[in-house]
Scaffold this motif. Structure first.
Motif, short mmCIF file in Angstrom:
data_model
loop_
_atom_site.label_atom_id
_atom_site.label_comp_id
_atom_site.label_asym_id
_atom_site.label_seq_id
_atom_site.Cartn_x
_atom_site.Cartn_y
_atom_site.Cartn_z
N MET A 45 0.84 -1.20 0.00
CA MET A 45 0.00 0.00 0.00
C MET A 45 0.87 1.24 0.00
O MET A 45 1.69 1.43 0.90
N LEU A 46 0.69 2.08 -1.00
CA LEU A 46 1.40 3.35 -1.03
C LEU A 46 0.80 4.27 0.03
O LEU A 46 -0.39 4.52 0.04
N MET A 47 1.66 4.75 0.92
CA MET A 47 1.19 5.62 1.99
C MET A 47 1.29 7.09 1.58
O MET A 47 0.38 7.87 1.79
N ALA A 48 2.46 7.44 1.04
CA ALA A 48 2.70 8.85 0.74
C ALA A 48 3.86 8.99 -0.22
O ALA A 48 4.70 8.10 -0.35
N THR A 49 3.86 10.13 -0.86
CA THR A 49 4.92 10.50 -1.79
C THR A 49 5.52 11.81 -1.30
O THR A 49 4.76 12.72 -0.93
N SER A 50 6.82 11.90 -1.31
CA SER A 50 7.41 13.15 -0.85
C SER A 50 8.50 13.62 -1.78
O SER A 50 9.27 12.83 -2.33
N ASN A 51 8.53 14.91 -1.98
CA ASN A 51 9.60 15.57 -2.73
C ASN A 51 10.42 16.40 -1.76
O ASN A 51 9.89 16.96 -0.80
N GLU A 52 11.70 16.48 -2.02
CA GLU A 52 12.61 17.19 -1.13
C GLU A 52 12.16 18.63 -0.91
O GLU A 52 11.87 19.34 -1.87
N GLY A 53 12.05 18.99 0.36
CA GLY A 53 11.74 20.37 0.71
C GLY A 53 10.28 20.73 0.67
O GLY A 53 9.92 21.87 0.97
N SER A 54 9.42 19.79 0.33
CA SER A 54 7.99 20.11 0.31
C SER A 54 7.22 19.09 1.13
O SER A 54 7.74 18.05 1.49
N LYS A 55 5.99 19.43 1.41
CA LYS A 55 5.17 18.53 2.22
C LYS A 55 4.84 17.26 1.45
O LYS A 55 4.67 17.28 0.23
N ALA A 56 4.71 16.18 2.20
CA ALA A 56 4.37 14.91 1.57
C ALA A 56 2.93 14.90 1.11
O ALA A 56 2.07 15.58 1.69
N THR A 57 2.68 14.15 0.08
CA THR A 57 1.32 13.94 -0.42
C THR A 57 0.86 12.57 0.05
O THR A 57 1.45 11.55 -0.34
#
Lengths: 118, 111
Positions: A45-57
């Motif tokens: 299960m994908l929980m979240a995606t995150s990009n450096e320096g920004s809030k996770a989705t």
């Protein structure tokens, strides 16, 4: 190349405590990092995606206050399970990608962290 | 949205048998397709991939061909070994760059 590590590989904690799991890309810069939870019978299960320096989705149904994700740099993302309870016991896997988008958007997976909450 | 459907497991085979694990997908655009393998107690490892129609990915004796007309990416191996026992995940990566995984298929190979 393209090695992703996770630490710790396993952790046992008491109910109500918080646990931090680190995910590092060792030899590349990870534009995007993903956190997965793997349930019994292997579903991922994908929980979240995150990009450096920004809030996770966060994916639908994942509590953002429960599972805090910080992508502090291009090589490090952390997942903190706050006030852990036995139902949070699971295998947590991170992955990292070099790309934001594109047809060569391959993920590189960490070895996983087994969390057991007593 | 994007989705991946894998055959239910476990798949149980004798050593040297032929393996097929079916995978079909739905996606907008032209996704890249992947097979990952997860050995017991470990994370996922990329097994093979294909980025466009008719491409064949291959690795360690495993093969899969990107079939756009049937939206499939079936995994095959001519002669399995006990060491191939693992869980296999089919996945796609579309234009949204959010990966989509199948539920995984457990393979058990007996000597």
């Amino acid at each position: 190349g393209a090695v992703v590590s996770q630490h710790p590989s396993w952790v046992i904690c008491k109910s109500g405590t918080s646990v931090k799991i680190e995910c590092r890309s060792l030899d590349f810069q990870a534009t995007t990092m993903f956190w997965y939870r793997q349930f019994p019978k292997q579903s991922l299960m994908l929980m979240a995606t995150s990009n450096e320096g920004s809030k996770a989705t966060y994916e639908q149904g994942v509590e953002k206050d429960k599972f805090l994700i910080n992508h502090a740099s291009l090589t490090l993302s952390t997942l903190t399970v706050t006030s852990a309870h036995p139902e949070d016991s699971s295998f947590y896997i991170c992955s990292a990608s070099k790309a934001l988008a594109g047809d060569e958007a391959e993920q590189f997976f960490g070895p996983g962290t087994r969390l057991t909450v007593l | 949205g994007d989705s991946v459907t894998q055959m239910e497991g476990p798949v149980t085979l004798s050593e040297e048998a032929f393996l097929t694990i079916n995978c079909t997908y739905t996606a907008t655009g032209y996704p890249s397709l992947f097979w990952y393998v997860q050995y017991p107690g470990e994370g996922l490892q990329l097994l093979l991939k294909a980025t466009k129609a008719d491409d064949k990915g291959s690795n360690k004796g495993f093969e899969a061909t990107y079939r756009k007309e049937t939206t499939s990416f079936h995994l095959e191996k001519g002669s399995v070994q006990v060491s191939d026992s693992a869980v296999y995940f089919c996945a796609l990566w579309g234009g949204s760059y959010i990966p989509t995984f199948g539920r995984g298929t457990s393979l058990i190979v007996h000597p």
